[in-house]
Scaffold this active site. Structure first.
Site, PDB file in Angstrom:
ATOM      1  N   HIS A  28       0.777  -1.066  -0.086  1.00  0.00           N
ATOM      2  CA  HIS A  28      -0.110  -0.146   0.113  1.00  0.00           C
ATOM      3  C   HIS A  28       0.877   1.100  -0.091  1.00  0.00           C
ATOM      4  O   HIS A  28       1.997   1.022   0.733  1.00  0.00           O
ATOM      5  CB  HIS A  28      -0.859   0.063   1.320  1.00  0.00           C
ATOM      6  CG  HIS A  28      -1.976   1.154   1.182  1.00  0.00           C
ATOM      7  ND1 HIS A  28      -1.645   2.175   1.671  1.00  0.00           N
ATOM      8  CD2 HIS A  28      -3.252   0.767   1.139  1.00  0.00           C
ATOM      9  CE1 HIS A  28      -2.822   2.879   1.668  1.00  0.00           C
ATOM     10  NE2 HIS A  28      -3.711   2.021   1.512  1.00  0.00           N
ATOM     11  N   ASP A  37       2.898  -4.181   8.047  1.00  0.00           N
ATOM     12  CA  ASP A  37       1.576  -3.580   7.904  1.00  0.00           C
ATOM     13  C   ASP A  37       0.233  -4.411   8.144  1.00  0.00           C
ATOM     14  O   ASP A  37       0.369  -5.286   7.283  1.00  0.00           O
ATOM     15  CB  ASP A  37       1.369  -2.918   6.550  1.00  0.00           C
ATOM     16  CG  ASP A  37       0.294  -2.284   6.219  1.00  0.00           C
ATOM     17  OD1 ASP A  37      -0.988  -2.467   6.862  1.00  0.00           O
ATOM     18  OD2 ASP A  37      -0.027  -1.788   4.940  1.00  0.00           O
ATOM     19  N   GLN A  73      -4.850  -5.064   7.076  1.00  0.00           N
ATOM     20  CA  GLN A  73      -5.768  -6.207   6.392  1.00  0.00           C
ATOM     21  C   GLN A  73      -5.619  -7.714   7.111  1.00  0.00           C
ATOM     22  O   GLN A  73      -6.347  -8.497   6.514  1.00  0.00           O
ATOM     23  CB  GLN A  73      -5.391  -6.441   4.868  1.00  0.00           C
ATOM     24  CG  GLN A  73      -5.481  -5.140   4.137  1.00  0.00           C
ATOM     25  CD  GLN A  73      -6.853  -4.691   3.983  1.00  0.00           C
ATOM     26  OE1 GLN A  73      -7.895  -5.400   4.192  1.00  0.00           O
ATOM     27  NE2 GLN A  73      -7.164  -3.096   3.694  1.00  0.00           N
ATOM     28  N   LYS A 128     -11.025  -0.582  10.183  1.00  0.00           N
ATOM     29  CA  LYS A 128     -11.446  -1.742   9.155  1.00  0.00           C
ATOM     30  C   LYS A 128     -11.664  -3.011  10.149  1.00  0.00           C
ATOM     31  O   LYS A 128     -11.844  -4.049   9.606  1.00  0.00           O
ATOM     32  CB  LYS A 128     -10.082  -2.037   8.617  1.00  0.00           C
ATOM     33  CG  LYS A 128      -9.488  -1.268   7.563  1.00  0.00           C
ATOM     34  CD  LYS A 128      -8.425  -1.515   6.899  1.00  0.00           C
ATOM     35  CE  LYS A 128      -7.723  -0.133   6.055  1.00  0.00           C
ATOM     36  NZ  LYS A 128      -8.420  -0.044   4.766  1.00  0.00           N
ATOM     37  N   CYS A 187      -4.791   2.334  -4.044  1.00  0.00           N
ATOM     38  CA  CYS A 187      -3.363   2.805  -3.047  1.00  0.00           C
ATOM     39  C   CYS A 187      -2.242   1.922  -3.229  1.00  0.00           C
ATOM     40  O   CYS A 187      -1.619   1.726  -2.525  1.00  0.00           O
ATOM     41  CB  CYS A 187      -3.914   3.181  -1.665  1.00  0.00           C
ATOM     42  SG  CYS A 187      -4.943   4.428  -1.474  1.00  0.00           S
TER      43      CYS A 187
END
Length: 406
Positions: free
Chosen positions: A121, A198, A201, A224, A361
């Site tokens: 991302h 990261d 997700q 999220k 992104c």
């Protein structure tokens, strides 16, 4: 877990869009919020809205207890050793920037290497680009396999003794690729580098154990994972955070302030300058309670089953291109031949189906895929196979419509 019953706890899903029952397939961008979270945040504002840490009055104590209680829930949720390792920030983007601007600025210099993947991302590319420009370090990318996964041999060859930081998304927001974080972290540590993850997700969808992953930093966002927007988490190993300097200065994060010198509070508060995100943290705590009640293992299995079903059904449509590996998280990204993804999303929206369209992104990944944009359906605990069926029907309708037009 019964997704049909769960849906009833999400007020926004019980509505019609353009005369059709809403099918929400954009949870990778932001999730919807259950009543338990909405009511918890409302309760804070109605009953004990106050600043934290500063006051000794009853409302201040209740707010502080709620805020710090949420921190402990996060600690348990990701398996951290201590609440000192849990920093509340605005989200994944802010957390990654803090790592780059604080740890990176102090530990990376000319000739050093920062290793990434092309699937990242933008939030996990640009901070490292800026750090490399400021320090003279070199960016290196682990190449992708044909299906959008990485090979550990490539990671071995890319990471060297010059590497200071290895950073990687746990799960791709485009391909659904699940990266081998634990194994890459072992390679990074063998070369003396730190591992930055990261987790935007992954944290909402699978059980996270930062001890098992052995990552040095892990960042994720509340919005999220059923929580409000504007709240996120930076996990860092205590020994690293203690050596890092804050990047935002002001109230809350100070110990002593003189005219010419100041000192900082201990962890975790030295990184939380200003009035913190109190309602967001309390909402995040409620979201964690909700997710744990449902069970992260149940959520992971449910989304895997939905993604498998979606791949099977979508593959039956002529002229569709589907991107990413067979084994994936609950994300399916695709294009219809000769139809722009924005047109696909527009036609689907007319039928009440919400999907994402654009570069997500992830422009370097779009270039690797040799496309300018894609459409994406992403699933969460409240989605059903009927939602997938509606998507398939909508895509067939879209293909027929544009076939008639052209």
């Amino acid at each position: 877990m019964n997704a049909v019953e769960l849906r009833k706890q999400f007020p926004i899903l019980n509505q019609q869009v353009n005369g059709n029952d809403l099918v929400y397939l954009d949870s990778a961008a932001t999730s919807q919020k259950p009543l338990a979270v909405i009511e918890k945040v409302e309760d804070y504002y109605r009953r004990y809205n106050s600043n934290v840490h500063r006051g000794v009055h009853t409302l201040g104590t209740l707010a502080t207890d709620g805020y710090e209680g949420a921190r402990d829930k996060v600690r348990s949720f990701i398996g951290a050793n201590s609440t000192e390792e849990i920093i509340f920030l605005r989200g994944t983007t802010t957390a990654l920037n803090v790592i780059a601007q604080s740890y990176g600025a102090a530990n990376v210099s000319e000739g050093d290497e920062i290793v990434l993947t092309p699937m990242e991302h933008h939030s996990n590319i640009i901070p490292w680009q800026q750090l490399a420009k400021a320090t003279g370090a070199t960016l290196k990318y682990i190449p992708l396999q044909e299906d959008g996964t990485i090979d550990l041999q490539d990671a071995e060859e890319t990471i060297t003794d010059k590497t200071k930081i290895v950073t990687m998304m746990h799960v791709s927001n485009v391909l659904g690729t699940i990266n081998p974080i634990k194994e890459v972290a072992e390679i990074a540590h063998r070369h003396g580098a730190v591992m930055v993850v990261d987790g935007a997700q992954s944290a909402p969808h699978v059980k996270i154990d930062v001890q098992e992953l052995n990552c040095d930093f892990f960042a994720f966002s509340g919005h999220k994972m059923l929580a409000p927007t504007g709240i996120g988490v930076l996990f860092g190993k205590k020994e690293l955070l203690e050596k890092m300097e804050p990047v935002e200065f002001g109230g809350e994060m100070i110990d002593f302030v003189g005219l010419y010198e100041s000192t900082w509070k201990e962890l975790p508060w030295k990184f939380e300058g200003g009035t913190p995100i109190i309602a967001g943290a309390i909402g995040l705590g409620a979201a964690i309670d909700f997710l744990q009640e449902v069970g992260l293992e149940n959520i992971e299995k449910h989304e895997h089953d939905l993604a498998t079903y979606a791949l099977e059904q979508l593959s039956e449509i002529d002229g569709i291109s589907i991107y990413g590996p067979k084994h994936r998280a609950g994300v399916v990204t695709f294009n219809l031949d000769d139809v722009h993804p924005h047109d696909v999303a527009t036609v689907l929206d007319a039928d009440g189906i919400a999907v994402r369209a654009g570069h997500h992104c992830a422009q370097p990944l779009m270039k690797w895929l040799n496309v300018t944009a894609t459409a994406r359906a992403s699933f969460y605990l409240y989605n059903t196979k009927e939602d997938v069926d509606r998507l398939v029907t909508g895509l067939v309708k879209t293909k027929e419509y544009f076939g008639d037009v052209f």
